[in-house]
Scaffold this motif. Sequence first.
Motif, PDB file in Angstrom:
ATOM      1  N   ALA A  35       0.828  -1.207   0.000  1.00 46.86           N
ATOM      2  CA  ALA A  35       0.000   0.000   0.000  1.00 46.86           C
ATOM      3  C   ALA A  35       0.864   1.259   0.000  1.00 46.86           C
ATOM      4  CB  ALA A  35      -0.929  -0.007   1.215  1.00 46.86           C
ATOM      5  N   ALA A  36       1.946   1.252   0.778  1.00 46.47           N
ATOM      6  CA  ALA A  36       2.851   2.405   0.780  1.00 46.47           C
ATOM      7  C   ALA A  36       3.462   2.606  -0.602  1.00 46.47           C
ATOM      8  CB  ALA A  36       3.947   2.206   1.826  1.00 46.47           C
ATOM      9  N   ALA A  37       3.795   1.499  -1.276  1.00 47.32           N
ATOM     10  CA  ALA A  37       4.340   1.600  -2.633  1.00 47.32           C
ATOM     11  C   ALA A  37       3.313   2.187  -3.595  1.00 47.32           C
ATOM     12  CB  ALA A  37       4.794   0.218  -3.111  1.00 47.32           C
ATOM     13  N   VAL A  38       2.040   1.833  -3.413  1.00 52.64           N
ATOM     14  CA  VAL A  38       0.986   2.373  -4.283  1.00 52.64           C
ATOM     15  C   VAL A  38       0.828   3.869  -4.072  1.00 52.64           C
ATOM     16  CG1 VAL A  38      -1.494   2.342  -4.753  1.00 52.64           C
ATOM     17  CG2 VAL A  38      -0.250   0.190  -4.495  1.00 52.64           C
ATOM     18  N   TRP A  39       0.830   4.317  -2.809  1.00 46.96           N
ATOM     19  CA  TRP A  39       0.735   5.757  -2.551  1.00 46.96           C
ATOM     20  C   TRP A  39       1.886   6.505  -3.209  1.00 46.96           C
ATOM     21  CZ3 TRP A  39      -3.419   8.218  -1.120  1.00 46.96           C
ATOM     22  CH2 TRP A  39      -4.376   7.602  -0.316  1.00 46.96           C
ATOM     23  N   HIS A  40       3.088   5.952  -3.122  1.00 47.46           N
ATOM     24  CA  HIS A  40       4.240   6.604  -3.757  1.00 47.46           C
ATOM     25  C   HIS A  40       4.114   6.570  -5.279  1.00 47.46           C
ATOM     26  CE1 HIS A  40       6.073   6.774   0.170  1.00 47.46           C
ATOM     27  NE2 HIS A  40       7.113   7.391  -0.340  1.00 47.46           N
ATOM     28  N   ALA A  41       3.617   5.466  -5.814  1.00 49.55           N
ATOM     29  CA  ALA A  41       3.442   5.375  -7.266  1.00 49.55           C
ATOM     30  C   ALA A  41       2.431   6.408  -7.757  1.00 49.55           C
ATOM     31  CB  ALA A  41       2.989   3.965  -7.646  1.00 49.55           C
ATOM     32  N   LEU A  42       1.362   6.604  -7.001  1.00 50.61           N
ATOM     33  CA  LEU A  42       0.374   7.623  -7.362  1.00 50.61           C
ATOM     34  C   LEU A  42       0.991   9.020  -7.325  1.00 50.61           C
ATOM     35  CD1 LEU A  42      -2.761   6.291  -5.432  1.00 50.61           C
ATOM     36  CD2 LEU A  42      -2.425   6.307  -7.916  1.00 50.61           C
ATOM     37  N   ALA A  43       1.824   9.279  -6.315  1.00 46.81           N
ATOM     38  CA  ALA A  43       2.479  10.593  -6.229  1.00 46.81           C
ATOM     39  C   ALA A  43       3.420  10.816  -7.409  1.00 46.81           C
ATOM     40  CB  ALA A  43       3.237  10.703  -4.908  1.00 46.81           C
ATOM     41  N   VAL A  44       4.188   9.792  -7.758  1.00 50.90           N
ATOM     42  CA  VAL A  44       5.096   9.906  -8.908  1.00 50.90           C
ATOM     43  C   VAL A  44       4.300  10.096 -10.191  1.00 50.90           C
ATOM     44  CG1 VAL A  44       6.796   8.672 -10.307  1.00 50.90           C
ATOM     45  CG2 VAL A  44       6.946   8.600  -7.819  1.00 50.90           C
ATOM     46  N   SER A  45       3.215   9.326 -10.342  1.00 47.35           N
ATOM     47  CA  SER A  45       2.398   9.423 -11.541  1.00 47.35           C
ATOM     48  C   SER A  45       1.768  10.807 -11.673  1.00 47.35           C
ATOM     49  CB  SER A  45       1.308   8.347 -11.506  1.00 47.35           C
ATOM     50  OG  SER A  45       0.601   8.322 -12.731  1.00 47.35           O
ATOM     51  N   PHE A  46       1.284  11.349 -10.552  1.00 48.05           N
ATOM     52  CA  PHE A  46       0.701  12.696 -10.607  1.00 48.05           C
ATOM     53  C   PHE A  46       1.762  13.721 -11.005  1.00 48.05           C
ATOM     54  CE2 PHE A  46      -0.319  16.831  -8.913  1.00 48.05           C
ATOM     55  CZ  PHE A  46      -1.644  17.002  -9.279  1.00 48.05           C
ATOM     56  N   SER A  47       2.958  13.609 -10.434  1.00 52.97           N
ATOM     57  CA  SER A  47       4.028  14.567 -10.745  1.00 52.97           C
ATOM     58  C   SER A  47       4.394  14.519 -12.222  1.00 52.97           C
ATOM     59  CB  SER A  47       5.253  14.277  -9.877  1.00 52.97           C
ATOM     60  OG  SER A  47       4.932  14.337  -8.505  1.00 52.97           O
ATOM     61  N   ILE A  48       4.532  13.294 -12.762  1.00 51.26           N
ATOM     62  CA  ILE A  48       4.852  13.159 -14.178  1.00 51.26           C
ATOM     63  C   ILE A  48       3.704  13.672 -15.032  1.00 51.26           C
ATOM     64  CG2 ILE A  48       5.332  11.500 -16.027  1.00 51.26           C
ATOM     65  CD1 ILE A  48       6.749   9.769 -13.956  1.00 51.26           C
ATOM     66  N   GLY A  49       2.476  13.330 -14.620  1.00 40.55           N
ATOM     67  CA  GLY A  49       1.321  13.796 -15.373  1.00 40.55           C
ATOM     68  C   GLY A  49       1.210  15.312 -15.376  1.00 40.55           C
ATOM     69  N   ALA A  50       1.470  15.941 -14.229  1.00 41.78           N
ATOM     70  CA  ALA A  50       1.414  17.406 -14.164  1.00 41.78           C
ATOM     71  C   ALA A  50       2.475  18.039 -15.054  1.00 41.78           C
ATOM     72  CB  ALA A  50       1.591  17.858 -12.717  1.00 41.78           C
ATOM     73  N   ALA A  51       3.680  17.462 -15.048  1.00 45.84           N
ATOM     74  CA  ALA A  51       4.754  17.996 -15.885  1.00 45.84           C
ATOM     75  C   ALA A  51       4.427  17.833 -17.365  1.00 45.84           C
ATOM     76  CB  ALA A  51       6.066  17.298 -15.543  1.00 45.84           C
ATOM     77  N   LEU A  52       3.911  16.668 -17.752  1.00 43.29           N
ATOM     78  CA  LEU A  52       3.578  16.445 -19.158  1.00 43.29           C
ATOM     79  C   LEU A  52       2.375  17.276 -19.585  1.00 43.29           C
ATOM     80  CD1 LEU A  52       4.113  12.587 -19.437  1.00 43.29           C
ATOM     81  CD2 LEU A  52       5.543  14.398 -20.376  1.00 43.29           C
ATOM     82  N   THR A  53       1.434  17.495 -18.663  1.00 42.97           N
ATOM     83  CA  THR A  53       0.301  18.361 -18.982  1.00 42.97           C
ATOM     84  C   THR A  53       0.778  19.779 -19.277  1.00 42.97           C
ATOM     85  OG1 THR A  53      -1.202  17.061 -17.596  1.00 42.97           O
ATOM     86  CG2 THR A  53      -1.860  19.316 -18.105  1.00 42.97           C
ATOM     87  N   ALA A  54       1.673  20.272 -18.435  1.00 42.83           N
ATOM     88  CA  ALA A  54       2.227  21.613 -18.678  1.00 42.83           C
ATOM     89  C   ALA A  54       2.956  21.671 -20.007  1.00 42.83           C
ATOM     90  CB  ALA A  54       3.172  21.986 -17.528  1.00 42.83           C
ATOM     91  N   TYR A  55       3.692  20.624 -20.325  1.00 46.48           N
ATOM     92  CA  TYR A  55       4.426  20.582 -21.599  1.00 46.48           C
ATOM     93  C   TYR A  55       3.466  20.618 -22.780  1.00 46.48           C
ATOM     94  CZ  TYR A  55       7.409  18.875 -25.364  1.00 46.48           C
ATOM     95  OH  TYR A  55       8.081  18.748 -26.540  1.00 46.48           O
ATOM     96  N   ASN A  56       2.413  19.793 -22.718  1.00 49.54           N
ATOM     97  CA  ASN A  56       1.481  19.732 -23.839  1.00 49.54           C
ATOM     98  C   ASN A  56       0.634  20.985 -23.967  1.00 49.54           C
ATOM     99  OD1 ASN A  56       1.147  16.865 -25.354  1.00 49.54           O
ATOM    100  ND2 ASN A  56       1.978  16.575 -23.309  1.00 49.54           N
TER     101      ASN A  56
END
Length: 303
Positions: A35-56
């Motif tokens: 579960a801790a790994a999933v929370w971290h994966a969600l945080a990483v995914s959101f960060s990457i998604g936010a960066a790619l959203t800004a790029y696009n």
Amino acid sequence: MNAAPVLVGYTAAVGFVAPHVMLRSSWPHRAPALAAAVWHALAVSFSIGAALTAYNLAMPAEHLHAGLVGLLHSCGLGTSAGHPDPDTADRLALGVPAVIGIALLASFSFHVVRARRARERHREAVDLVGRHSDRLCATVMPYDVPAVYCLPGRRPRIVISDATVRHLTSEQLGAVLEHEQAHIAGRHHLVLAAVEAFRSVFRWLPLARHAREQTALLLEMIADDRALRSHSHEVLATAMCEMAAARAPKGAFAAGGHTVLIRLKRVLGPRKAPHPALWGSVAAAAAAVPLLPLLVACPPPLG
């Protein structure tokens, strides 16, 4: 095709919907490490998604003057001959994601350094006042309230009050010391610093708030499970009750604290390990989630 709308929807789902799904699920307390790994994966995914959203948004599809560049153009900024300046688009496309990444790294470094300094100051005080016990492999402090906590890092310490030594049996002492060793061996202070950094950058985000709270609880459960490998549930639960009122200094991990009631119910309740199929599917999802924004932004060619 401009991937920005899909990325916006995906990032919003991860940041606002996914944490509520996790909180309503029953499996995280049965598999706290996963579960801790999933929370971290969600945080990483959101960060990457936010960066790619800004790029696009800064680099819209060909012949589509939208996004951040279009907004600047409508305001009369960053234009060249009545059209959006491509240099402005390039700077925005690279600058905004870079700001997100730098902010996360800077925040992580800040939390690590701040906690380390707090632990160093407390460690110096502990070494002056306390006495080292070879039998317990811990520093015993003259304190009338049962308390045990660890100071992780490069020079780790386990600190235990002499009231704990008097009130707890040898088995109970062993259980709480094993709990603290799990925090040190697992380098849980770095795991916590990562979600602290994410919360500092995205303070308004439900994912950031819940990831910090749930990770702290899950790390305690992971340490409980380590203690339960060699001690009974009743022994650990009794020791946790004795130290329920104890508080740890900043940057430390304690076997007691405000999460004791939740952990007691888990320790004393029925133990049901997650099904291997569930464990495997959740582990696969945790590994794949950080990659999903990349697949949305850069879909593989068809045919």
